[in-house]
Write a protein that holds these residues in place. Structure first.
Motif, PDB file in Angstrom:
ATOM      1  N   ARG A   1       0.810  -1.215   0.000  1.00  0.00           N
ATOM      2  CA  ARG A   1       0.000   0.000   0.000  1.00  0.00           C
ATOM      3  C   ARG A   1       0.852   1.277   0.000  1.00  0.00           C
ATOM      4  O   ARG A   1       0.325   2.373  -0.041  1.00  0.00           O
ATOM      5  CB  ARG A   1      -0.940   0.010   1.223  1.00  0.00           C
TER       6      ARG A   1
ATOM      7  N   SER B   1       3.027   6.614   6.134  1.00  0.00           N
ATOM      8  CA  SER B   1       2.459   6.962   4.834  1.00  0.00           C
ATOM      9  C   SER B   1       2.637   8.437   4.515  1.00  0.00           C
ATOM     10  O   SER B   1       2.883   9.266   5.391  1.00  0.00           O
ATOM     11  CB  SER B   1       0.967   6.634   4.834  1.00  0.00           C
TER      12      SER B   1
ATOM     13  N   TYR C   1     -17.678  10.544   9.296  1.00  0.00           N
ATOM     14  CA  TYR C   1     -17.224   9.443   8.452  1.00  0.00           C
ATOM     15  C   TYR C   1     -17.838   8.145   8.937  1.00  0.00           C
ATOM     16  O   TYR C   1     -17.683   7.782  10.105  1.00  0.00           O
ATOM     17  CB  TYR C   1     -15.696   9.308   8.496  1.00  0.00           C
ATOM     18  N   GLU C   2     -18.472   7.411   8.033  1.00  0.00           N
ATOM     19  CA  GLU C   2     -18.985   6.095   8.387  1.00  0.00           C
ATOM     20  C   GLU C   2     -17.868   5.215   8.950  1.00  0.00           C
ATOM     21  O   GLU C   2     -18.093   4.411   9.862  1.00  0.00           O
ATOM     22  CB  GLU C   2     -19.595   5.430   7.149  1.00  0.00           C
ATOM     23  N   LEU C   3     -16.664   5.388   8.436  1.00  0.00           N
ATOM     24  CA  LEU C   3     -15.579   4.491   8.831  1.00  0.00           C
ATOM     25  C   LEU C   3     -15.164   4.646  10.295  1.00  0.00           C
ATOM     26  O   LEU C   3     -14.429   3.810  10.828  1.00  0.00           O
ATOM     27  CB  LEU C   3     -14.380   4.652   7.902  1.00  0.00           C
TER      28      LEU C   3
ATOM     29  N   LYS D   1     -16.932   3.995  12.615  1.00  0.00           N
ATOM     30  CA  LYS D   1     -17.513   2.798  13.240  1.00  0.00           C
ATOM     31  C   LYS D   1     -16.529   1.643  13.333  1.00  0.00           C
ATOM     32  O   LYS D   1     -16.728   0.701  14.108  1.00  0.00           O
ATOM     33  CB  LYS D   1     -18.718   2.304  12.418  1.00  0.00           C
ATOM     34  N   VAL D   2     -15.479   1.703  12.526  1.00  0.00           N
ATOM     35  CA  VAL D   2     -14.539   0.594  12.473  1.00  0.00           C
ATOM     36  C   VAL D   2     -13.743   0.445  13.768  1.00  0.00           C
ATOM     37  O   VAL D   2     -13.335  -0.652  14.143  1.00  0.00           O
ATOM     38  CB  VAL D   2     -13.582   0.777  11.269  1.00  0.00           C
TER      39      VAL D   2
ATOM     40  N   THR E   1     -20.208   2.392  17.521  1.00  0.00           N
ATOM     41  CA  THR E   1     -21.355   1.785  16.834  1.00  0.00           C
ATOM     42  C   THR E   1     -22.066   2.750  15.904  1.00  0.00           C
ATOM     43  O   THR E   1     -23.079   2.410  15.308  1.00  0.00           O
ATOM     44  CB  THR E   1     -22.390   1.257  17.858  1.00  0.00           C
TER      45      THR E   1
ATOM     46  N   LYS F   1      -4.655  -4.268  12.106  1.00  0.00           N
ATOM     47  CA  LYS F   1      -4.580  -4.040  10.656  1.00  0.00           C
ATOM     48  C   LYS F   1      -5.820  -3.272  10.176  1.00  0.00           C
ATOM     49  O   LYS F   1      -5.725  -2.350   9.369  1.00  0.00           O
ATOM     50  CB  LYS F   1      -4.478  -5.381   9.922  1.00  0.00           C
ATOM     51  N   ARG F   2      -6.994  -3.662  10.679  1.00  0.00           N
ATOM     52  CA  ARG F   2      -8.228  -2.970  10.288  1.00  0.00           C
ATOM     53  C   ARG F   2      -8.158  -1.499  10.715  1.00  0.00           C
ATOM     54  O   ARG F   2      -8.553  -0.601   9.976  1.00  0.00           O
ATOM     55  CB  ARG F   2      -9.431  -3.666  10.944  1.00  0.00           C
TER      56      ARG F   2
ATOM     57  N   GLU G   1      -5.788   0.390   8.340  1.00  0.00           N
ATOM     58  CA  GLU G   1      -6.473   0.676   7.078  1.00  0.00           C
ATOM     59  C   GLU G   1      -7.476   1.820   7.233  1.00  0.00           C
ATOM     60  O   GLU G   1      -7.614   2.662   6.350  1.00  0.00           O
ATOM     61  CB  GLU G   1      -7.252  -0.557   6.611  1.00  0.00           C
ATOM     62  N   ALA G   2      -8.201   1.807   8.344  1.00  0.00           N
ATOM     63  CA  ALA G   2      -9.206   2.849   8.570  1.00  0.00           C
ATOM     64  C   ALA G   2      -8.537   4.208   8.726  1.00  0.00           C
ATOM     65  O   ALA G   2      -8.941   5.201   8.108  1.00  0.00           O
ATOM     66  CB  ALA G   2     -10.048   2.519   9.802  1.00  0.00           C
TER      67      ALA G   2
ATOM     68  N   PHE H   1      -7.162   5.472   5.385  1.00  0.00           N
ATOM     69  CA  PHE H   1      -8.277   5.913   4.539  1.00  0.00           C
ATOM     70  C   PHE H   1      -8.772   7.281   4.999  1.00  0.00           C
ATOM     71  O   PHE H   1      -8.993   8.193   4.200  1.00  0.00           O
ATOM     72  CB  PHE H   1      -9.402   4.880   4.620  1.00  0.00           C
TER      73      PHE H   1
ATOM     74  N   GLU I   1      -6.395  10.109   4.110  1.00  0.00           N
ATOM     75  CA  GLU I   1      -6.478  10.488   2.694  1.00  0.00           C
ATOM     76  C   GLU I   1      -7.746  11.319   2.442  1.00  0.00           C
ATOM     77  O   GLU I   1      -7.704  12.343   1.743  1.00  0.00           O
ATOM     78  CB  GLU I   1      -6.456   9.230   1.808  1.00  0.00           C
TER      79      GLU I   1
ATOM     80  N   PHE J   1       9.282   9.254  -1.808  1.00  0.00           N
ATOM     81  CA  PHE J   1       8.318   9.475  -0.723  1.00  0.00           C
ATOM     82  C   PHE J   1       8.353  10.948  -0.300  1.00  0.00           C
ATOM     83  O   PHE J   1       7.308  11.598  -0.146  1.00  0.00           O
ATOM     84  CB  PHE J   1       8.664   8.572   0.461  1.00  0.00           C
TER      85      PHE J   1
ATOM     86  N   ASN K   1     -26.233  10.292   6.030  1.00  0.00           N
ATOM     87  CA  ASN K   1     -25.893   9.001   6.628  1.00  0.00           C
ATOM     88  C   ASN K   1     -26.812   8.719   7.819  1.00  0.00           C
ATOM     89  O   ASN K   1     -27.285   9.641   8.486  1.00  0.00           O
ATOM     90  CB  ASN K   1     -24.427   8.982   7.071  1.00  0.00           C
TER      91      ASN K   1
ATOM     92  N   GLY L   1     -20.375  10.714   3.505  1.00  0.00           N
ATOM     93  CA  GLY L   1     -19.247  10.196   4.277  1.00  0.00           C
ATOM     94  C   GLY L   1     -19.185   8.685   4.297  1.00  0.00           C
ATOM     95  O   GLY L   1     -18.476   8.093   5.129  1.00  0.00           O
TER      96      GLY L   1
END
Lengths: 211, 211, 211, 211
Positions: free
Chosen positions: A24, A101, A122-124, A126-127, A132, A187-188, A191-192, A195, A198, B195, D145, D173
């Motif tokens: 990535r 990154s 952001y919906e994310l 929740k991750v 919730t 890891k999740r 990634e969240a 994301f 960015e 980078f 959302n 989002g």
């Protein structure tokens, strides 16, 4: 001490995650370091200076919670103490990932003087374990960069003691630390965060305002 | 002359690095060129006009330190002299990589009139051989583009003689030259520069100011 | 007519290039089309509506220079005439590639009212057949989009008759057409254009001015 | 009920599409969910919380059109009702994909207060089933959302009943929902939307104005 089969499985799991994170673009030029708890006292962690996309079992070593090598004379990552202090702080933490990154680097500098970044809508969101809904605010603290790991880790742990529900932090110009109750969780979370960084950077660019 | 096994190993190592650099998008349309020192007098270098993601041993040739073909009548890269003059200048240089990325191209034009770019506050500055902290300033000189390789290489070497601790340079609208004490070193430096260029460009865009 | 072995080799070569172009993100949602000259009268070209990253021989067909199917009742790409008119115009053209990238799409709209884009100061300008220096200006004409292929191809060919040394053109909101004396040439040109479009867009963003 | 071979084929097809969408970066941190119609009453859909790039048959389950599990006690995606309400609304819909990209996330927030985004002058608008020209306008509605799926799906279906020729929608989002008469159709639509979102965002950045 520790079970060699457990170490091997753990080392292989770290290598697989490392390969993904490197692909990535989050581990340029041997940057980044990763660890997994083996038991209450010991941690498997990447050794210093390896290319994170091609880790083998030889590139993973065991340290105790003060970041001292156990059972080998390999040199752990300079930042091993940033990992072990987290395991000491919270018995539930089972894995710690440090990614490096472009987005984390640039945003951590942009928000450096504020000492934190606030994410909402952001919906994310929740991750992150325990959340919730998207209808909340997630804070990520930002610490000044330092080569003094004792000082830096003390700052981080002090912050965490006073602020519950924190899932990661940034070091200015340096990147992200995040963790979880398992390597998959960590890891999740990585990634969240990446994301969201960015998104936040693009958001800043088209809206053109700070805060 | 040189050992054929050494040449074959070196050519294969260059191909592997070439494949990685091309995958990252740093060698569009047959651009870029790569070399490795074989011994005090000779260098293995990519031939002219090949796709850098699919190099075979046939696409690598031997030149002496004046960039003349040795043991074949293949045509070396037009820019072979930019490689060989570096090997002549510093006996410790064992590999030279020239990447041609979007970020290096755009930044080299943006900072062209200043003749250099200054990088600070990045943890990744530690990656350059000899550095041990982020708390420093790294300079990368920027030279005007030219098709006269004798002139361009003379300019570069003159600059390097007067400026120690330089790990790479940019040519305007053309990309990056970087090097190292091994091919792995040079690759790590290329990854670090690219980078940092991407960070610097994003940094410019959200902060909106030059200098 | 044509040699079946030649057709099969050509179809396979088109599939390989298609897979590369799709991986780069230049053929979203079955967009793009590719062709290769078989002989003075006939052309191998992608059929309509296929995913360009997974082409098989079945997805390539033969048309004559008026874009009529030969030896099958397959439906050629809607834009087959944009290909065949180029082969008619210039006997040296052996391959034509139409990519559909984000950068080409956005830039073609940005410069639409000027009818062309001017590129200079890029080393990569040397990549276009016949160029030997970066110290020049390369023009790429931009045509309004149309579903009338007869009209559009007539415009293009008329422009090419009055302007020598053109290596590609843009259609507004639609992407790039480029070509070469071989499929490898055309691919190299496509890579160079797409690289230059990405540079030019970043250049616009940090310099913030049109022209 | 349903044919097990049909289920297995469908699950494998969903996994293949999932792997592609994840590789593109459109399913970070287990986000996204995908479904395919099995027959008039039943739908195959991804279970909750799985990494979308590594789906196996075990990660796909069957639900009825009210989003209740059929033949297993697996937990469907929280958003299963957003899928099943589409299948209920339109008998021609055979597949629904929800991607969660950076561009969709940022644009959906940017245009949130307008409740829709308008796209024109893109050749790729032709990709949506039924369109035959670029010379048109495509609308995509944007919904606030919510974690209340009953409420959110009712809003969507109400909108669709009053607005024909809609091929997708955004949640603020949160990302994109799109669909098609086959899984291939839905995938093509997802690719087209994501391409158009990236174009639109770049377009906004270089033109610097909203509307």
């Amino acid at each position: 001490m520790y079970d060699i089969n457990l170490f091997n499985q753990t080392a292989d799991a770290i290598s697989t995650v490392g390969s993904y994170l490197a692909t990535r673009g989050w581990a340029p030029a041997t940057s980044g370091n990763y660890s997994c708890r083996l038991n209450e006292q010991l941690v498997a962690i990447t050794v210093s200076g390896k290319s994170k996309g091609e880790l083998t079992r030889d590139d993973i070593m065991v340290v105790d919670l003060s970041a001292k090598a156990v059972g080998s004379n390999k040199k752990p990552s300079d930042e091993a103490m940033l990992h072990t202090s987290l395991y000491q702080h919270d018995a539930q933490i089972a894995a710690v990932l440090h990614t490096h990154s472009v987005y984390a680097t640039v945003l951590s500098r942009y928000y450096a003087s504020m000492g934190q970044m606030r994410l909402e809508n952001y919906e994310l969101l929740k991750v992150f374990s325990g959340n919730t809904t998207h209808d909340m605010e997630v804070l990520i603290p930002i610490f000044a960069n330092s080569q003094d790991m004792q000082y830096l880790s003390a700052q981080v742990i002090d912050y965490l003691k006073h602020n519950p529900n924190i899932h990661g932090y940034l070091i200015v110009g340096h990147g992200l630390y995040t963790w979880g109750k398992s390597l998959a969780d960590a890891k999740r979370h990585a990634e969240a965060w990446e994301f969201l960084f960015e998104c936040e950077l693009l958001h800043l660019k088209i809206n053109g305002v700070l805060l």
